[in-house]
Enzyme design. Structure first.
Site, PDB file in Angstrom:
ATOM      1  N   CYS A 152     132.272  43.887  25.158  1.00 19.50           N
ATOM      2  CA  CYS A 152     131.273  42.926  24.638  1.00 19.50           C
ATOM      3  C   CYS A 152     131.453  41.338  25.300  1.00 19.50           C
ATOM      4  O   CYS A 152     132.563  40.849  25.448  1.00 19.50           O
ATOM      5  CB  CYS A 152     131.565  42.626  23.241  1.00 19.50           C
ATOM      6  SG  CYS A 152     131.862  43.921  22.367  1.00 19.50           S
ATOM      7  N   GLU A 209     123.300  40.363  26.783  1.00 24.70           N
ATOM      8  CA  GLU A 209     123.437  41.600  27.532  1.00 24.70           C
ATOM      9  C   GLU A 209     123.376  42.785  26.257  1.00 24.70           C
ATOM     10  O   GLU A 209     123.648  42.485  25.022  1.00 24.70           O
ATOM     11  CB  GLU A 209     124.935  41.957  27.968  1.00 24.70           C
ATOM     12  CG  GLU A 209     126.050  41.427  27.250  1.00 24.70           C
ATOM     13  CD  GLU A 209     127.364  41.460  28.003  1.00 24.70           C
ATOM     14  OE1 GLU A 209     128.097  42.488  28.149  1.00 24.70           O
ATOM     15  OE2 GLU A 209     127.995  40.405  28.499  1.00 24.70           O
TER      16      GLU A 209
HETATM   17  N1  SAH Z   1     130.368  40.581  15.274  1.00 23.91           N
HETATM   18  C1  SAH Z   1     130.279  41.898  14.895  1.00 23.91           C
HETATM   19  C2  SAH Z   1     129.593  42.942  15.971  1.00 23.91           C
HETATM   20  C3  SAH Z   1     129.934  42.481  17.594  1.00 23.91           C
HETATM   21  S1  SAH Z   1     131.263  43.277  18.282  1.00 23.91           S
HETATM   22  C4  SAH Z   1     131.657  42.376  14.552  1.00 23.91           C
HETATM   23  O1  SAH Z   1     132.518  41.734  14.622  1.00 23.91           O
HETATM   24  O2  SAH Z   1     131.322  43.670  13.948  1.00 23.91           O
HETATM   25  C5  SAH Z   1     131.197  45.081  17.880  1.00 23.91           C
HETATM   26  C6  SAH Z   1     132.556  45.415  17.794  1.00 23.91           C
HETATM   27  O3  SAH Z   1     133.667  45.640  19.005  1.00 23.91           O
HETATM   28  C7  SAH Z   1     133.490  44.895  16.707  1.00 23.91           C
HETATM   29  O4  SAH Z   1     134.156  45.962  16.003  1.00 23.91           O
HETATM   30  C8  SAH Z   1     134.432  44.047  17.557  1.00 23.91           C
HETATM   31  O5  SAH Z   1     135.562  43.378  16.830  1.00 23.91           O
HETATM   32  C9  SAH Z   1     134.777  44.955  18.576  1.00 23.91           C
HETATM   33  N2  SAH Z   1     135.321  44.201  19.895  1.00 23.91           N
HETATM   34  C10 SAH Z   1     135.064  43.304  20.393  1.00 23.91           C
HETATM   35  N3  SAH Z   1     135.741  42.962  21.528  1.00 23.91           N
HETATM   36  C11 SAH Z   1     136.467  44.042  21.884  1.00 23.91           C
HETATM   37  C12 SAH Z   1     137.215  44.348  22.734  1.00 23.91           C
HETATM   38  N4  SAH Z   1     137.586  43.610  23.952  1.00 23.91           N
HETATM   39  N5  SAH Z   1     138.237  45.488  22.593  1.00 23.91           N
HETATM   40  C13 SAH Z   1     137.626  46.451  21.721  1.00 23.91           C
HETATM   41  N6  SAH Z   1     136.790  46.230  20.468  1.00 23.91           N
HETATM   42  C14 SAH Z   1     136.080  44.930  20.627  1.00 23.91           C
END
Ligand code: SAH
Length: 348
Positions: free
Chosen positions: A334, A93
């Site tokens: 995400c 996505e």
């Molecule tokens: N793996 C990378 C990039 C992908 S996630 C990373 O960890 O940075 C992108 C961002 O969204 C990251 O900061 C992740 O921790 C955050 N994220 C993922 N799921 C989330 C959620 N349910 N609520 C808030 N932030 C979230």
């Protein structure tokens, strides 16, 4: 013989391949432009190449082209979320967001993820495979074609850990930056990592002008380990060293991402610790009220608590923003769209 993925080749590599086929060099330029500037979806669209050459190319090369299987548009802010099918049937996505300063696309870097962050839907089923450079590019290309709009910023913040797919990420960046392609300045690109220290340092040594965002989410090792398994591997001290190294090598300010989870990381003590970390760094803090996923019990602090946390940082001279929540009505978090689509088609 495995087919070569033509859209992941650099101009130089493509030229070599084309010359090896007994063709003139300028054919490689035409091809490169069809793929990376004009976003052709197959060889047959490349009408200034002979039919015979197009057929030969189709036999010799893999031509990656994503198919949109679902598009959701937010009724609030025009955010569009795309679910793309890859050539092997896997799904990824990507999100298209409109801001005042231009259009931004959030892309995935892997199918699934093996980092296991507790609040994240992308990692619940583990890692399926890395995305090819072409598949990262094609998320942007397909979105430009489908929306009819230019994309001016890219954030590698979708599903996957980009620094766990390091070589493909670098090749993707170089193709994105190529003057014969989209020619996007890397200053318009943000790469977000959960903090794989050795690769943060490798990236620093590349001296690219992109913004590195570190998903910090907690300001003590103990709390961070509760939210992110990767914290068992690298301590916050090591992360801060890597961030400082990144700044020294590139001159680029680091972004700290901090997903606020009520009762987990939003206390006075958390604020104090985060302040101490951010003070010693040339950084910007991005607060993200956690996007609740149904598999976990995490909840957002209320608005007042989020603002209090923000103000607390600001009072100490730290640059901080609260991320606007875009597309909440369309499986915004995400990995949620891919997951809900798969579950529905598997009848679960
Ligand atoms: N793996 C990378 C990039 C992908 S996630 C990373 O960890 O940075 C992108 C961002 O969204 C990251 O900061 C992740 O921790 C955050 N994220 C993922 N799921 C989330 C959620 N349910 N609520 C808030 N932030 C979230």
């Amino acid at each position: 013989m495995e087919q070569i993925d033509i859209k992941s080749l650099t101009k130089e590599e493509l030229t070599q391949e084309i010359v090896n086929m007994g063709e003139k060099k300028f054919r490689a330029e035409q091809l490169f432009e069809w793929m990376h500037k004009r976003h052709a979806r197959n060889f047959d669209e490349m009408t200034n190449l002979s039919k015979q050459l197009r057929q030969e190319l189709a036999q010799r090369f893999l031509f990656v082209s994503l198919r949109a299987v679902r598009v959701q548009e937010s009724a609030f802010d025009g955010t569009k979320k795309f679910l793309f099918e890859l050539h092997d049937g896997n799904l990824v996505e990507s999100v298209f967001m409109r801001y005042q300063h231009g259009n931004s696309v959030c892309i995935s870097s892997q199918v699934g993820c093996r980092m296991g962050c507790r609040f994240c839907a992308s990692t619940l089923d583990g890692l399926e495979r890395n995305l090819l450079p072409s598949e990262m590019l094609d998320q942007i290309y397909a979105i430009e074609v489908l929306t009819g709009e230019r994309v001016s910023n890219v954030v590698v913040m979708g599903t996957g850990e980009p620094l766990d797919n390091y070589d493909n990420l670098l090749r993707f960046l170089s193709l994105l930056n190529d003057e014969k392609g989209l020619h996007m300045s890397l200053r318009s690109v943000t790469v977000s990592t959960c903090g794989i220290v050795p690769n943060m340092k490798r990236l620093a040594d590349e001296k690219l002008q992109l913004t590195l965002a570190l998903s910090l989410h907690a300001a003590s090792d103990e709390k961070r380990r509760r939210l992110m398994p990767v914290a068992n591997r690298y301590s916050i001290g090591e992360l801060m060293d890597a961030c400082r190294y990144y700044f020294d090598r590139t001159g680029r300010r680091i972004t700290f991402e901090y997903s606020l989870v009520a009762g987990e990381n939003d206390t006075e003590d958390d604020l104090r610790r985060l302040t101490a970390l951010a003070r010693g760094m040339n950084c910007h803090v991005n607060l993200i009220p956690v996007n609740p996923i149904k598999e976990r019990a995490y909840v957002q602090p209320d608005r007042k608590a989020v603002l209090a946390f923000k103000n607390g940082l600001e009072r100490n001279g730290i640059k901080v923003t609260v991320r606007r929540e875009m597309g909440r009505d369309i499986d915004g978090a995400c990995g949620q769209l891919r997951r809900s689509h798969r579950k529905a088609s598997e009848g679960l």
